[in-house]
Design a protein around this motif. Structure first.
Motif, PDB file in Angstrom:
ATOM      1  N   SER A 188      -6.354   1.742  -3.069  1.00  0.00           N
ATOM      2  CA  SER A 188      -7.532   1.911  -2.956  1.00  0.00           C
ATOM      3  C   SER A 188      -8.202   0.583  -3.063  1.00  0.00           C
ATOM      4  O   SER A 188      -9.358   0.324  -2.682  1.00  0.00           O
ATOM      5  N   ALA A 190      -6.644   7.648 -11.788  1.00  0.00           N
ATOM      6  CA  ALA A 190      -5.171   7.325 -11.471  1.00  0.00           C
ATOM      7  C   ALA A 190      -4.269   7.990 -12.184  1.00  0.00           C
ATOM      8  O   ALA A 190      -3.073   8.004 -12.043  1.00  0.00           O
ATOM      9  N   GLU A 219       0.677  -0.658  -9.771  1.00  0.00           N
ATOM     10  CA  GLU A 219      -0.122   0.580 -10.317  1.00  0.00           C
ATOM     11  C   GLU A 219       0.563   0.980 -11.470  1.00  0.00           C
ATOM     12  O   GLU A 219       1.753   0.780 -11.959  1.00  0.00           O
ATOM     13  N   ASN A 220      -0.462   1.642 -12.650  1.00  0.00           N
ATOM     14  CA  ASN A 220       0.194   2.341 -13.662  1.00  0.00           C
ATOM     15  C   ASN A 220      -0.960   3.242 -13.940  1.00  0.00           C
ATOM     16  O   ASN A 220      -2.000   3.475 -13.414  1.00  0.00           O
ATOM     17  N   HIS A 221      -0.928   4.073 -15.253  1.00  0.00           N
ATOM     18  CA  HIS A 221      -1.908   4.961 -15.669  1.00  0.00           C
ATOM     19  C   HIS A 221      -3.037   4.393 -16.281  1.00  0.00           C
ATOM     20  O   HIS A 221      -3.935   5.213 -16.242  1.00  0.00           O
ATOM     21  N   ARG A 275      -5.532   2.894  -8.487  1.00  0.00           N
ATOM     22  CA  ARG A 275      -4.325   2.841  -7.443  1.00  0.00           C
ATOM     23  C   ARG A 275      -4.524   1.724  -6.607  1.00  0.00           C
ATOM     24  O   ARG A 275      -5.696   1.385  -6.068  1.00  0.00           O
ATOM     25  N   TYR A 304       4.659   3.726 -10.195  1.00  0.00           N
ATOM     26  CA  TYR A 304       3.929   4.549 -10.695  1.00  0.00           C
ATOM     27  C   TYR A 304       4.309   5.919  -9.982  1.00  0.00           C
ATOM     28  O   TYR A 304       4.046   5.962  -8.610  1.00  0.00           O
ATOM     29  N   LEU A 314      -0.726   7.791  -2.968  1.00  0.00           N
ATOM     30  CA  LEU A 314      -1.820   8.444  -3.682  1.00  0.00           C
ATOM     31  C   LEU A 314      -2.972   7.442  -3.648  1.00  0.00           C
ATOM     32  O   LEU A 314      -2.697   6.135  -4.229  1.00  0.00           O
ATOM     33  N   THR A 315      -4.168   7.931  -3.341  1.00  0.00           N
ATOM     34  CA  THR A 315      -5.454   7.110  -3.588  1.00  0.00           C
ATOM     35  C   THR A 315      -6.046   7.259  -4.860  1.00  0.00           C
ATOM     36  O   THR A 315      -5.882   8.449  -5.529  1.00  0.00           O
ATOM     37  N   GLN A 316      -7.064   6.301  -5.276  1.00  0.00           N
ATOM     38  CA  GLN A 316      -7.791   6.493  -6.461  1.00  0.00           C
ATOM     39  C   GLN A 316      -8.745   7.667  -6.278  1.00  0.00           C
ATOM     40  O   GLN A 316      -9.321   7.769  -5.417  1.00  0.00           O
ATOM     41  N   HIS A 357      -4.985  14.259  -1.616  1.00  0.00           N
ATOM     42  CA  HIS A 357      -3.932  14.483  -1.958  1.00  0.00           C
ATOM     43  C   HIS A 357      -2.902  15.476  -1.450  1.00  0.00           C
ATOM     44  O   HIS A 357      -1.700  15.223  -1.399  1.00  0.00           O
ATOM     45  N   GLU A 411       3.126   6.910  -6.342  1.00  0.00           N
ATOM     46  CA  GLU A 411       2.916   5.643  -5.712  1.00  0.00           C
ATOM     47  C   GLU A 411       3.826   5.690  -4.216  1.00  0.00           C
ATOM     48  O   GLU A 411       3.295   5.140  -3.352  1.00  0.00           O
TER      49      GLU A 411
END
Length: 531
Positions: free
Chosen positions: A335, A399, A326-328, A332, A364, A371-373, A427, A367
């Motif tokens: 998901s 994300a 994952e990243n910015h 995510r 990330y 956390l989900t998208q 979240h 993570e």
């Protein structure tokens, strides 16, 4: 890890997107003091370093990747004094700090560009990529921007087009110009002098262009959706030029002079491995390259992992990889990859797999919480690429949503006012304080997996050999001279039976999910040591 290995080899690096980590001044945007305030959480994970996405002075057309002052902090994030305090606190906790460096472009508000566009004869005239129009007034060639439309914008003051591989607000620096390289290295020196421990070099394969401005050829139709004009070309002339590795050698000479510094390249594209190897080969260029193999993959499969790892054999001529799920910029992983009714089991298996890969590991923010998208409504979008290509381009904003710290606090403790992006509806239930109080949470499990990685030299720096990559089972060995581990993962929801050719050789040291002998439950994993 041997005493001769540098600190970054096999390290776990935690990525922070500063806008979305923690807001301390009540403006709805995360800031540097917010990061410093929560360093105890990061240190408790057991990670080795933190990568900070851009916090430099910027008009925020691309949220910090359009830099108008490479050597200052944007007021929305704080001050240079705040950054110095952040460095001091991180180092006190034993954390290294890696920051982004953007060498391919600047903001159109940067003083360099303002001078460059003024006329064709000033000292900065050739610091950016300018070209005359074609006889019919059209752009100099067919190059297209990543964010949509031509990669050229007309500037009436110079009576020329300027190149921008991304937004029109991000004019392309001319890194063929030695003066631009010198200025770029001066920026790096500024941050090294302030105590940073390394750099993640953004979009480095875009740092140079073909001076002949040759048209890009069309890309073959692969059958995949093409949502931007950029997708219709092979980008062999507006990026990936042979001068880039030579510039990286200059950067490496600088970082080596400071000792113990880490450099990693971001290299995107449909087949980036050749460039990644060119940028990291030997000991005169960058230390590592950041793989995109997993960031947009629609599914996590044994074959995907096998093929990605195969590009980085343990050979003297091959560099050292870095991996992220994952990243910015990417949706995510939980998901993209996990069936909704199996997310908890999948998240644990995914975390264990990431911690067993050969290379550096990037985790990330959020993570570790699973956390989900987040689905962002069009009216709430901030991502310029998603707005320009709505609704065909998936928003990066999903994300980048705020980090949830306290489940029952307003805005999950991220800010006292409405944040710059909405929080995910699920979240708050995943907030740090709630998981901290539950010893069975993904947060506690992530700490355990990071500790397992650090406790085993084979996972940190050992070689890797694929044993099995079937439709559902991924198995590989991690080896040093003194240790051999077998890592087995079931990437499917259904349980399966699998065992190595010599099952009596192995003693389990970590079991994730339903494991009964060599019966491996859905989304379960087994790590065993040779005896």
């Amino acid at each position: 890890m041997t005493t001769r290995d540098p600190w970054w080899r096999g390290a776990v690096i935690y990525q922070i997107y500063p806008r979305s980590f923690a807001d301390t001044n009540g403006d709805g945007v995360g800031d540097l003091p917010g990061i410093t305030r929560h360093f105890d959480h990061i240190a408790s994970l057991g990670v080795d370093a933190v990568w900070l996405s851009p916090f430099f002075t910027s008009p925020m057309a691309d949220f910090g990747y359009d830099v108008s002052d490479f050597c200052d902090v944007d007021p929305v994030f704080g001050t240079l004094a705040d950054f110095d305090a952040l460095i001091a606190r991180a180092h006190m906790l034993g954390l290294k700090i890696v920051i982004d460096q953007v060498y391919s472009h600047s903001s159109n508000q940067h003083p360099w560009f303002r001078a460059s566009r003024a006329d064709r004869s000033n000292d900065h005239a050739d610091w950016y990529v300018w070209a005359d129009a074609r006889p019919d007034g059209s752009p100099p060639n067919n190059w297209q921007s990543v964010f949509g439309g031509p990669a050229w914008t007309w500037d009436a003051r110079r009576g020329q087009y300027y190149l921008h591989n991304f937004l029109a607000e991000q004019p392309q620096l001319n890194q063929h110009n030695p003066a631009v390289q010198d200025a770029t290295l001066a920026v790096a020196r500024f941050w090294l002098d302030r105590g940073v421990d390394g750099f993640r070099i953004d979009a480095i394969n875009f740092a140079m262009h073909d001076p002949a401005l040759t048209d890009n050829p069309p890309a073959p139709d692969t059958g995949l959706p093409r949502t931007r004009p950029f997708d219709f070309q092979r980008h062999i002339h507006n990026q990936s030029q042979p001068g880039i590795p030579l510039f990286l050698e200059r950067l490496r000479t600088l970082t080596d002079a400071y000792g113990g510094r880490f450099t990693v390249a971001e290299v995107a594209g449909p087949a980036p491995e050749a460039e990644m190897h060119a940028f990291t080969v030997g000991d005169r260029r960058l230390d590592s390259a950041y793989g995109f193999n997993f960031l947009y993959a629609p599914a996590l499969t044994p074959m995907l992992v096998r093929d990605a790892l195969a590009e980085w054999p343990a050979a003297p001529s091959t560099g050292w990889p870095s991996w992220a799920f994952e990243n910015h910029d990417a949706p995510r992983a939980i998901s993209r990859w996990a069936p909704p009714d199996h997310r908890d089991a999948f998240a644990r298996m995914k975390t264990a797999l990431l911690m067993c890969l050969r290379g550096n590991i990037f985790l990330y923010q959020g993570e570790e919480l699973g956390l989900t998208q987040v689905e962002i409504a069009f009216d709430d979008l901030r991502d310029p690429e998603a707005i320009a290509n709505w609704p065909l381009t998936l928003s990066r904003d999903g994300a980048r949503t705020p980090m949830p710290w306290h489940a029952d606090a307003p805005h999950a403790g991220f800010s006292t006012i409405r944040p710059w992006l909405p929080l995910g509806s699920d979240h708050a239930a995943l907030a740090v304080d709630r998981q901290e109080s539950d010893p069975r949470s993904l947060l506690h499990f992530t700490r355990r997996m990071i500790a397992l990685r650090h406790a085993n030299a084979a996972l940190m720096t050992g070689e890797l050999k694929i044993v099995e990559a079937s439709a559902t089972i991924l198995a590989f060995e991690r080896m040093t001279q003194n240790q051999c581990l077998l890592c087995v993962f079931n990437l499917a929801a259904a349980p399966t039976q699998w065992q190595p050719t010599d099952p009596e050789r192995w003693r389990p040291i970590e079991q994730i999910g339903a494991i009964h002998g060599w019966s491996i439950g859905g989304f379960a994993a087994l790590i065993a040591e040779a005896v």
